[in-house]
Every structure is written in C-alpha cells, then in structure tokens.
Design a protein around this motif. Structure first.
Motif, PDB file in Angstrom:
ATOM      1  N   LEU A  16       0.857  -1.173   0.000  1.00  0.00           N
ATOM      2  CA  LEU A  16       0.000   0.000   0.000  1.00  0.00           C
ATOM      3  C   LEU A  16       0.901   1.233   0.000  1.00  0.00           C
ATOM      4  O   LEU A  16       2.014   1.196   0.536  1.00  0.00           O
ATOM      5  N   ARG A  17       0.390   2.305  -0.562  1.00  0.00           N
ATOM      6  CA  ARG A  17       1.089   3.584  -0.459  1.00  0.00           C
ATOM      7  C   ARG A  17       0.164   4.596   0.180  1.00  0.00           C
ATOM      8  O   ARG A  17      -0.908   4.895  -0.355  1.00  0.00           O
ATOM      9  N   LEU A  18       0.590   5.096   1.304  1.00  0.00           N
ATOM     10  CA  LEU A  18      -0.159   6.138   1.989  1.00  0.00           C
ATOM     11  C   LEU A  18       0.330   7.505   1.540  1.00  0.00           C
ATOM     12  O   LEU A  18       1.522   7.689   1.283  1.00  0.00           O
ATOM     13  N   SER A  19      -0.587   8.441   1.478  1.00  0.00           N
ATOM     14  CA  SER A  19      -0.251   9.813   1.123  1.00  0.00           C
ATOM     15  C   SER A  19      -0.731  10.750   2.220  1.00  0.00           C
ATOM     16  O   SER A  19      -1.787  10.522   2.816  1.00  0.00           O
ATOM     17  N   CYS A  20       0.029  11.772   2.456  1.00  0.00           N
ATOM     18  CA  CYS A  20      -0.351  12.815   3.408  1.00  0.00           C
ATOM     19  C   CYS A  20      -0.190  14.151   2.702  1.00  0.00           C
ATOM     20  O   CYS A  20       0.937  14.602   2.465  1.00  0.00           O
ATOM     21  N   ALA A  21      -1.306  14.756   2.383  1.00  0.00           N
ATOM     22  CA  ALA A  21      -1.292  16.030   1.682  1.00  0.00           C
ATOM     23  C   ALA A  21      -1.480  17.159   2.683  1.00  0.00           C
ATOM     24  O   ALA A  21      -2.413  17.134   3.493  1.00  0.00           O
ATOM     25  N   ALA A  22      -0.605  18.154   2.621  1.00  0.00           N
ATOM     26  CA  ALA A  22      -0.702  19.315   3.494  1.00  0.00           C
ATOM     27  C   ALA A  22      -1.384  20.458   2.756  1.00  0.00           C
ATOM     28  O   ALA A  22      -1.235  20.598   1.545  1.00  0.00           O
ATOM     29  N   GLY A  24      -0.694  23.525   3.155  1.00  0.00           N
ATOM     30  CA  GLY A  24       0.304  24.531   2.839  1.00  0.00           C
ATOM     31  C   GLY A  24       1.610  23.872   2.452  1.00  0.00           C
ATOM     32  O   GLY A  24       1.672  22.672   2.208  1.00  0.00           O
ATOM     33  N   SER A  25       2.655  24.660   2.399  1.00  0.00           N
ATOM     34  CA  SER A  25       3.948  24.149   1.983  1.00  0.00           C
ATOM     35  C   SER A  25       4.563  23.266   3.055  1.00  0.00           C
ATOM     36  O   SER A  25       4.678  23.669   4.213  1.00  0.00           O
ATOM     37  N   ILE A  26       4.978  22.080   2.661  1.00  0.00           N
ATOM     38  CA  ILE A  26       5.603  21.189   3.645  1.00  0.00           C
ATOM     39  C   ILE A  26       7.035  21.624   3.937  1.00  0.00           C
ATOM     40  O   ILE A  26       7.658  21.123   4.870  1.00  0.00           O
ATOM     41  N   ARG A  69       9.055  12.417   0.262  1.00  0.00           N
ATOM     42  CA  ARG A  69       8.302  13.660   0.210  1.00  0.00           C
ATOM     43  C   ARG A  69       8.417  14.279  -1.171  1.00  0.00           C
ATOM     44  O   ARG A  69       9.442  14.145  -1.835  1.00  0.00           O
ATOM     45  N   ASP A  70       7.352  14.946  -1.562  1.00  0.00           N
ATOM     46  CA  ASP A  70       7.316  15.686  -2.818  1.00  0.00           C
ATOM     47  C   ASP A  70       6.945  17.113  -2.461  1.00  0.00           C
ATOM     48  O   ASP A  70       5.773  17.422  -2.234  1.00  0.00           O
ATOM     49  N   ASN A  71       7.955  17.959  -2.390  1.00  0.00           N
ATOM     50  CA  ASN A  71       7.704  19.344  -1.970  1.00  0.00           C
ATOM     51  C   ASN A  71       6.789  20.087  -2.946  1.00  0.00           C
ATOM     52  O   ASN A  71       6.011  20.946  -2.536  1.00  0.00           O
ATOM     53  N   ALA A  72       6.882  19.749  -4.206  1.00  0.00           N
ATOM     54  CA  ALA A  72       6.057  20.434  -5.203  1.00  0.00           C
ATOM     55  C   ALA A  72       4.573  20.125  -5.008  1.00  0.00           C
ATOM     56  O   ALA A  72       3.712  20.959  -5.284  1.00  0.00           O
ATOM     57  N   LYS A  73       4.306  18.917  -4.522  1.00  0.00           N
ATOM     58  CA  LYS A  73       2.908  18.514  -4.295  1.00  0.00           C
ATOM     59  C   LYS A  73       2.500  18.660  -2.838  1.00  0.00           C
ATOM     60  O   LYS A  73       1.373  18.310  -2.488  1.00  0.00           O
ATOM     61  N   ASN A  74       3.425  19.126  -2.008  1.00  0.00           N
ATOM     62  CA  ASN A  74       3.140  19.271  -0.573  1.00  0.00           C
ATOM     63  C   ASN A  74       2.603  17.972   0.021  1.00  0.00           C
ATOM     64  O   ASN A  74       1.638  17.974   0.798  1.00  0.00           O
ATOM     65  N   THR A  75       3.235  16.903  -0.334  1.00  0.00           N
ATOM     66  CA  THR A  75       2.760  15.578   0.057  1.00  0.00           C
ATOM     67  C   THR A  75       3.917  14.702   0.535  1.00  0.00           C
ATOM     68  O   THR A  75       5.011  14.752  -0.029  1.00  0.00           O
TER      69      THR A  75
END
Length: 113
Positions: A16-22, A24-26, A69-75
């Motif tokens: 499984l892949r969990l995602s955490c979207a913020a 604002g900017s992470i 982490r993907d800073n561009a996607k804030n995730t």
C-alpha cells in the motif's frame, strides 16, 4: 491541515502507499512522519523524514517501508511493502514545526493473513 489517504484492506505480502497532503507548503515543517496505533496499543512512530530529506524508521518497518516527500505537491508518502498482519493499525500523518506538532486524521490499514 494534513489529509491522509491510501489505507485499505490488503493481503499479507501486499503493498500500500499512503499519502499525506498538506494544505500549505511542507517546506515549512522541520519534519513529517507517519505513526500508527493498533487497538489496545499506544501510538508509535513508523517513519519520519526531515526537511533535508533525512529519514528514520522504526525497526518494524526497516527494509519494508519507505518514506518520501514531494515538496512540489506538498505531500509525504509511505510506501509499505511485504505487509504483515501485525501492520494492521490506523496510520496517522504527523508534522512538526519548531515546538508545534500537527496531526491528520488517520487512515485504516488492515492486513489479512
């Protein structure tokens, strides 16, 4: 605000892949991570990643889990492979900025044997 997603029911050995979207900017956070809590247990760290990309894993997930982490996607993501029934828990996204800690709502991960 942190929004976790990606949980579900999977058979042992699956992924499984969990995602955490913020919201604002992470980049504003010193570190982000994943915790989990199984029924009757305390919440425990699964994995974390700092703003500089340094990662830390609980022994239970080393070699099986990868936090990124993907800073561009804030995730922030948690890739979980070779899942075991003992990985069954509610998984929570966490972020820290200075003395402040933020939590998202959990996402249920259930691994069947």
């Amino acid at each position: 605000k942190l929004q976790a997603s990606g949980g579900g029911l999977v058979q042992a050995g699956g992924s499984l892949r969990l995602s955490c979207a913020a919201s604002g900017s992470i980049r504003d956070f010193n570190a982000m991570g994943w915790y989990r809590q199984a029924p009757g247990n305390e919440r425990e760290l699964v994995a974390s990643i700092t703003s500089g990309g340094f990662t830390n894993y609980a022994d239970s997930g080393k070699g099986r889990f990868t936090v990124s982490r993907d800073n561009a996607k804030n995730t922030v993501y948690l890739q979980m492979n070779s899942l075991k029934p003992e990985d069954t828990a509610v998984y929570y996204c966490n972020a820290r900025r200075n003395v402040f800690t933020y939590w998202g709502k959990g996402t249920q991960v259930t691994v069947s044997s």
